[in-house]
Design a protein around this motif. Structure first.
Motif, PDB file in Angstrom:
ATOM      1  N   ARG A 209       0.814  -1.219   0.000  1.00 57.56           N
ATOM      2  CA  ARG A 209       0.000   0.000   0.000  1.00 57.56           C
ATOM      3  C   ARG A 209       0.850   1.273   0.000  1.00 57.56           C
ATOM      4  N   LEU A 210       1.910   1.280   0.785  1.00 61.90           N
ATOM      5  CA  LEU A 210       2.689   2.502   0.963  1.00 61.90           C
ATOM      6  C   LEU A 210       3.848   2.662  -0.017  1.00 61.90           C
ATOM      7  N   HIS A 211       4.411   1.542  -0.475  1.00 66.86           N
ATOM      8  CA  HIS A 211       5.665   1.667  -1.215  1.00 66.86           C
ATOM      9  C   HIS A 211       5.671   1.055  -2.620  1.00 66.86           C
ATOM     10  N   ILE A 212       4.817   0.103  -2.896  1.00 61.89           N
ATOM     11  CA  ILE A 212       4.888  -0.593  -4.191  1.00 61.89           C
ATOM     12  C   ILE A 212       3.737  -0.213  -5.110  1.00 61.89           C
ATOM     13  N   LEU A 213       2.513  -0.311  -4.625  1.00 62.28           N
ATOM     14  CA  LEU A 213       1.357  -0.054  -5.490  1.00 62.28           C
ATOM     15  C   LEU A 213       1.244   1.385  -5.986  1.00 62.28           C
ATOM     16  N   PRO A 214       1.650   2.403  -5.216  1.00 63.30           N
ATOM     17  CA  PRO A 214       1.565   3.760  -5.769  1.00 63.30           C
ATOM     18  C   PRO A 214       2.297   3.915  -7.092  1.00 63.30           C
ATOM     19  N   THR A 215       3.322   3.093  -7.323  1.00 65.09           N
ATOM     20  CA  THR A 215       4.055   3.141  -8.596  1.00 65.09           C
ATOM     21  C   THR A 215       3.531   2.142  -9.607  1.00 65.09           C
ATOM     22  N   PHE A 216       3.238   0.920  -9.180  1.00 62.86           N
ATOM     23  CA  PHE A 216       2.988  -0.165 -10.129  1.00 62.86           C
ATOM     24  C   PHE A 216       1.531  -0.599 -10.266  1.00 62.86           C
ATOM     25  N   GLU A 217       0.605  -0.051  -9.479  1.00 61.63           N
ATOM     26  CA  GLU A 217      -0.753  -0.593  -9.482  1.00 61.63           C
ATOM     27  C   GLU A 217      -1.467  -0.439 -10.827  1.00 61.63           C
ATOM     28  N   GLY A 218      -1.093   0.548 -11.629  1.00 60.33           N
ATOM     29  CA  GLY A 218      -1.769   0.741 -12.907  1.00 60.33           C
ATOM     30  C   GLY A 218      -1.136  -0.015 -14.062  1.00 60.33           C
ATOM     31  N   TRP A 219      -0.087  -0.770 -13.800  1.00 59.41           N
ATOM     32  CA  TRP A 219       0.624  -1.481 -14.861  1.00 59.41           C
ATOM     33  C   TRP A 219       0.302  -2.964 -14.859  1.00 59.41           C
ATOM     34  N   ASP A 220       0.434  -3.562 -16.039  1.00 62.47           N
ATOM     35  CA  ASP A 220       0.342  -5.011 -16.130  1.00 62.47           C
ATOM     36  C   ASP A 220       1.661  -5.619 -15.670  1.00 62.47           C
ATOM     37  N   VAL A 221       1.607  -6.888 -15.310  1.00 60.11           N
ATOM     38  CA  VAL A 221       2.798  -7.571 -14.795  1.00 60.11           C
ATOM     39  C   VAL A 221       3.947  -7.503 -15.795  1.00 60.11           C
ATOM     40  N   ASP A 222       3.640  -7.709 -17.078  1.00 60.55           N
ATOM     41  CA  ASP A 222       4.715  -7.736 -18.070  1.00 60.55           C
ATOM     42  C   ASP A 222       5.217  -6.344 -18.448  1.00 60.55           C
ATOM     43  N   GLU A 223       4.619  -5.304 -17.896  1.00 61.82           N
ATOM     44  CA  GLU A 223       5.097  -3.944 -18.151  1.00 61.82           C
ATOM     45  C   GLU A 223       6.114  -3.488 -17.101  1.00 61.82           C
ATOM     46  N   ILE A 224       6.300  -4.275 -16.061  1.00 61.53           N
ATOM     47  CA  ILE A 224       7.272  -3.938 -15.017  1.00 61.53           C
ATOM     48  C   ILE A 224       8.632  -4.458 -15.463  1.00 61.53           C
ATOM     49  N   THR A 225       9.464  -3.555 -15.910  1.00 63.57           N
ATOM     50  CA  THR A 225      10.764  -3.906 -16.465  1.00 63.57           C
ATOM     51  C   THR A 225      11.876  -3.598 -15.479  1.00 63.57           C
ATOM     52  N   ALA A 226      13.065  -4.114 -15.756  1.00 61.11           N
ATOM     53  CA  ALA A 226      14.225  -3.873 -14.889  1.00 61.11           C
ATOM     54  C   ALA A 226      14.528  -2.376 -14.740  1.00 61.11           C
ATOM     55  N   PRO A 227      14.517  -1.582 -15.814  1.00 61.85           N
ATOM     56  CA  PRO A 227      14.758  -0.146 -15.642  1.00 61.85           C
ATOM     57  C   PRO A 227      13.709   0.525 -14.757  1.00 61.85           C
ATOM     58  N   ARG A 228      12.452   0.108 -14.875  1.00 61.82           N
ATOM     59  CA  ARG A 228      11.397   0.700 -14.050  1.00 61.82           C
ATOM     60  C   ARG A 228      11.572   0.313 -12.579  1.00 61.82           C
ATOM     61  N   VAL A 229      12.043  -0.899 -12.334  1.00 63.17           N
ATOM     62  CA  VAL A 229      12.305  -1.314 -10.956  1.00 63.17           C
ATOM     63  C   VAL A 229      13.446  -0.485 -10.370  1.00 63.17           C
ATOM     64  N   ARG A 230      14.492  -0.259 -11.151  1.00 61.46           N
ATOM     65  CA  ARG A 230      15.623   0.554 -10.667  1.00 61.46           C
ATOM     66  C   ARG A 230      15.180   1.973 -10.350  1.00 61.46           C
ATOM     67  N   THR A 231      14.355   2.541 -11.225  1.00 63.11           N
ATOM     68  CA  THR A 231      13.858   3.904 -11.007  1.00 63.11           C
ATOM     69  C   THR A 231      12.990   3.971  -9.753  1.00 63.11           C
ATOM     70  N   TRP A 232      12.123   2.971  -9.594  1.00 64.17           N
ATOM     71  CA  TRP A 232      11.253   2.918  -8.408  1.00 64.17           C
ATOM     72  C   TRP A 232      12.070   2.834  -7.129  1.00 64.17           C
ATOM     73  N   ARG A 233      13.066   1.970  -7.092  1.00 61.87           N
ATOM     74  CA  ARG A 233      13.880   1.803  -5.883  1.00 61.87           C
ATOM     75  C   ARG A 233      14.642   3.081  -5.549  1.00 61.87           C
ATOM     76  N   ALA A 234      15.219   3.706  -6.559  1.00 67.93           N
ATOM     77  CA  ALA A 234      15.959   4.948  -6.322  1.00 67.93           C
ATOM     78  C   ALA A 234      15.034   6.034  -5.769  1.00 67.93           C
ATOM     79  N   GLU A 235      13.821   6.102  -6.299  1.00 70.06           N
ATOM     80  CA  GLU A 235      12.858   7.101  -5.826  1.00 70.06           C
ATOM     81  C   GLU A 235      12.460   6.832  -4.382  1.00 70.06           C
ATOM     82  N   ARG A 236      12.242   5.559  -4.018  1.00 66.70           N
ATOM     83  CA  ARG A 236      11.862   5.202  -2.652  1.00 66.70           C
ATOM     84  C   ARG A 236      12.979   5.539  -1.668  1.00 66.70           C
ATOM     85  N   LEU A 237      14.222   5.247  -2.050  1.00 62.07           N
ATOM     86  CA  LEU A 237      15.348   5.555  -1.173  1.00 62.07           C
ATOM     87  C   LEU A 237      15.483   7.057  -0.965  1.00 62.07           C
ATOM     88  N   ALA A 238      15.320   7.808  -2.039  1.00 63.88           N
ATOM     89  CA  ALA A 238      15.474   9.270  -1.945  1.00 63.88           C
ATOM     90  C   ALA A 238      14.321   9.899  -1.169  1.00 63.88           C
TER      91      ALA A 238
END
Length: 390
Positions: A98-127
């Motif tokens: 609810r707090l950290h994953i779905l705000p970024t990925f809830e509107g995407w299909d499973v196959d739309e979550i790519t390695a670059p998008r995961v890296r961007t998401w993690r960097a944003e969460r850390l910052a």
């Protein structure tokens, strides 16, 4: 927009739009037409893409491009529901989603979550959060969900491929001295005194203590049987159930110095009857984390312990003292109800007799520390001082 021209090939077909861009299509094994998910700048790019698809079909690696078109939020929530998790773990996973994953990925299909998008998401969460431990937990959860998507053949490869991203670098646990444990037990009051001692010298988790019953205590043998746990969720609801792992179900041999405290607690505070709870509040209600937390913080302040010293840190204190008394790693694992498959294969068996030896060693160590503290408080010289003065 209509096609400008087409070109039939041995496998598939490429077409050019009036815009100048190219598209490609082919018939899948199910005889349904599949189109490229994007257009190409050149005809050659479209043909290269078709060649890759043809090679996948030949190797048996082809995957229906529509299979991964499953909404991630729906899939992730179903994943949590199907795991059969403990109440506390399910609560943690849903909060991380609810707090950290779905705000970024809830509107995407499973196959739309790519390695670059995961890296961007993690960097944003850390910052944004600055909470490296929480981000590591969130990353591990996302990786686990996506790994199941691989097993379900929704995607070919897990996009969570950041080395070390799921590791937590927790700070070193603080260790209390025997004198500090005694001071905390005294400061928290007689009703909760035994809970402090069981946390340190058991060492038992608070949720395990919350579900202890009279029938679990053998005063003569100085043992307590841990059968269940009753963690308290963030909404205040108790969730009685299994222990954290199978290893949590265990017989704890207590050091003999706790006999008086254990007997007094049974006589004065525990509920009546064999199924009576060992720990109840002043009004006879079951143990509540929130109420106990206030008492713990007050006691910690009276003793002068740092704010970061948690009740759970008593377990680390117990580990350390048991090790100093001669316990092996396997001994401390059995005593604390911890499970590790690797350790179970490497380290020797720790049976009841060995646990009694560990409790005996812990009893001697604590008694010696108390005697030393008493002598120092009375201003009496130690044995070493007497020798030096002779």
């Amino acid at each position: 927009m209509g096609n400008k021209k087409g070109n039939r090939r041995r496998f598939g077909a490429v077409r050019q739009y009036r815009s100048g861009r190219w598209t490609a299509s082919y018939l899948g094994p199910d005889a349904h037409e599949c189109r490229s998910p994007e257009t190409f700048a050149t005809k050659r790019d479209a043909e290269v893409w078709l060649s890759q698809i043809e090679a996948d079909l030949t190797r048996g690696d082809w995957q229906n491009p529509d299979v991964g078109a499953v909404n991630f939020k729906v899939y992730a929530l179903q994943w949590v529901h199907e795991r059969g998790l403990s109440a506390t773990t399910e609560e943690l996973y849903r909060r991380l989603l609810r707090l950290h994953i779905l705000p970024t990925f809830e509107g995407w299909d499973v196959d739309e979550i790519t390695a670059p998008r995961v890296r961007t998401w993690r960097a944003e969460r850390l910052a944004t959060t600055g909470a490296a431990t929480t981000v590591a937990k969130s990353y591990r959860l996302l990786k686990a969900v996506m790994e199941t998507a691989v097993d379900d053949e929704l995607i070919r490869r897990n996009p969570c491929r950041i080395k070390g991203a799921g590791k937590e670098s927790a700070t070193e646990r603080q260790i209390a001295t025997v004198a500090q444990v005694d001071a905390l037990a005294n400061a928290i009051g007689p009703r909760w005194r035994l809970m402090v001692y069981l946390g340190a010298f058991g060492p038992m988790r608070p949720e395990e203590q919350a579900e202890l019953r009279r029938k679990d205590v053998d005063l003569e043998a100085m043992t307590i049987r841990v059968r269940m746990a009753a963690p308290e969720l963030t909404n205040g609801r108790r969730a009685p159930g299994d222990t954290k792992s199978d290893a949590g179900k265990r017989l704890v041999v207590l050091p003999a110095f706790l006999r008086t405290d254990l007997r007094r607690h049974l006589d004065w505070y525990a509920e009546k009857g064999p199924d009576g709870l060992l720990f109840v509040g002043e009004k006879g209600k079951p143990f509540r984390r929130s109420t106990f937390g206030r008492k713990w913080r007050r006691a910690r302040g009276v003793v002068g312990m740092p704010d970061g010293f948690r009740f759970y840190d008593l377990r680390h204190t117990g580990h350390t003292l048991a090790t100093r008394s001669g316990a092996t790693l396997k001994d401390t694992m059995v005593r604390a109800g911890q499970s590790s498959e690797k350790a179970a294969l490497i380290y020797q068996h720790s049976d009841l007799e060995r646990q009694q030896e560990v409790a005996g060693g812990l009893d001697e160590l604590v008694r010696a520390e108390r005697q030393k503290a008493a002598k120092e408080a009375d201003g009496k010289p130690s044995g070493a001082d007497l020798v030096q003065g002779a």
